[in-house]
Design a protein around this motif. Structure first.
Motif, PDB file in Angstrom:
ATOM      1  N   VAL A  23       0.817  -1.180  -0.025  1.00  0.00           N
ATOM      2  CA  VAL A  23       0.109  -0.175   0.036  1.00  0.00           C
ATOM      3  C   VAL A  23       0.796   1.328   0.282  1.00  0.00           C
ATOM      4  O   VAL A  23       1.998   1.179   0.639  1.00  0.00           O
ATOM      5  N   SER A  34      -6.797   8.132  -1.026  1.00  0.00           N
ATOM      6  CA  SER A  34      -8.118   6.841  -0.920  1.00  0.00           C
ATOM      7  C   SER A  34      -9.350   6.314  -1.405  1.00  0.00           C
ATOM      8  O   SER A  34      -9.725   7.638  -2.180  1.00  0.00           O
ATOM      9  N   LEU A  39      -9.696   2.897   1.679  1.00  0.00           N
ATOM     10  CA  LEU A  39      -8.037   2.411   1.925  1.00  0.00           C
ATOM     11  C   LEU A  39      -7.509   3.322   0.809  1.00  0.00           C
ATOM     12  O   LEU A  39      -7.859   4.109  -0.465  1.00  0.00           O
ATOM     13  N   THR A  42      -3.169   0.382  -4.280  1.00  0.00           N
ATOM     14  CA  THR A  42      -2.826  -0.689  -3.368  1.00  0.00           C
ATOM     15  C   THR A  42      -1.885  -1.682  -5.108  1.00  0.00           C
ATOM     16  O   THR A  42      -1.873  -1.522  -5.972  1.00  0.00           O
ATOM     17  N   LEU A 123       1.352  -5.795   2.990  1.00  0.00           N
ATOM     18  CA  LEU A 123       0.576  -5.867   3.581  1.00  0.00           C
ATOM     19  C   LEU A 123       0.805  -7.224   3.065  1.00  0.00           C
ATOM     20  O   LEU A 123       1.134  -7.932   2.562  1.00  0.00           O
TER      21      LEU A 123
END
Length: 125
Positions: A23, A34, A39, A42, A123
């Protein structure tokens, strides 16, 4: 000494990129936003492909790495309409320019030439 940092020059530590997911943590040049659920975008590496997931599209490109050099082919995307598609546009125009990465202290740093364009945190799978 592996992992040391001097004058913002990072020492590359060995890592196998295959089956990793990251990420974005710091955007030196990459535009970030975001996702709807809070989030950030990624990127993941699997079986010779890098996949980028934003809140709107999924992008992917074949890649080859040797040491810390990194080369990409053309980018493919789902091409959904997005009100803000800066990330997609950035990678679409820059993907072939990304030339290397440095893995240091748990972070993945992408470079175009000697310019760091962004840093990523791994992650867990």
């Amino acid at each position: 000494i592996s992992g040391c940092q001097k004058d913002d020059i990072l020492v590359h530590e060995d890592i196998e990129l295959n089956n990793t997911k990251w990420v974005i943590e710091k955007a030196n040049e990459i535009p970030i936003r975001s996702t709807d659920n809070g989030l950030f975008p990624t990127l993941s590496f699997k079986d010779g492909f890098m996949k980028i997931e934003t809140n709107c599209n999924t992008l992917w490109s074949e890649h080859k790495s040797n040491g810390n050099s990194l080369n990409f082919n053309s980018l493919t995307s789902t091409y959904m309409y997005c009100e803000d598609s800066e990330i997609e546009s950035y990678f679409n125009t820059k993907i072939k320019s990304i030339s290397s990465y440095v893995y240091n202290d748990g972070k993945l740093h992408l470079y175009i030439g000697k310019k760091r364009i962004g840093s990523f945190t791994r992650l867990e799978d």
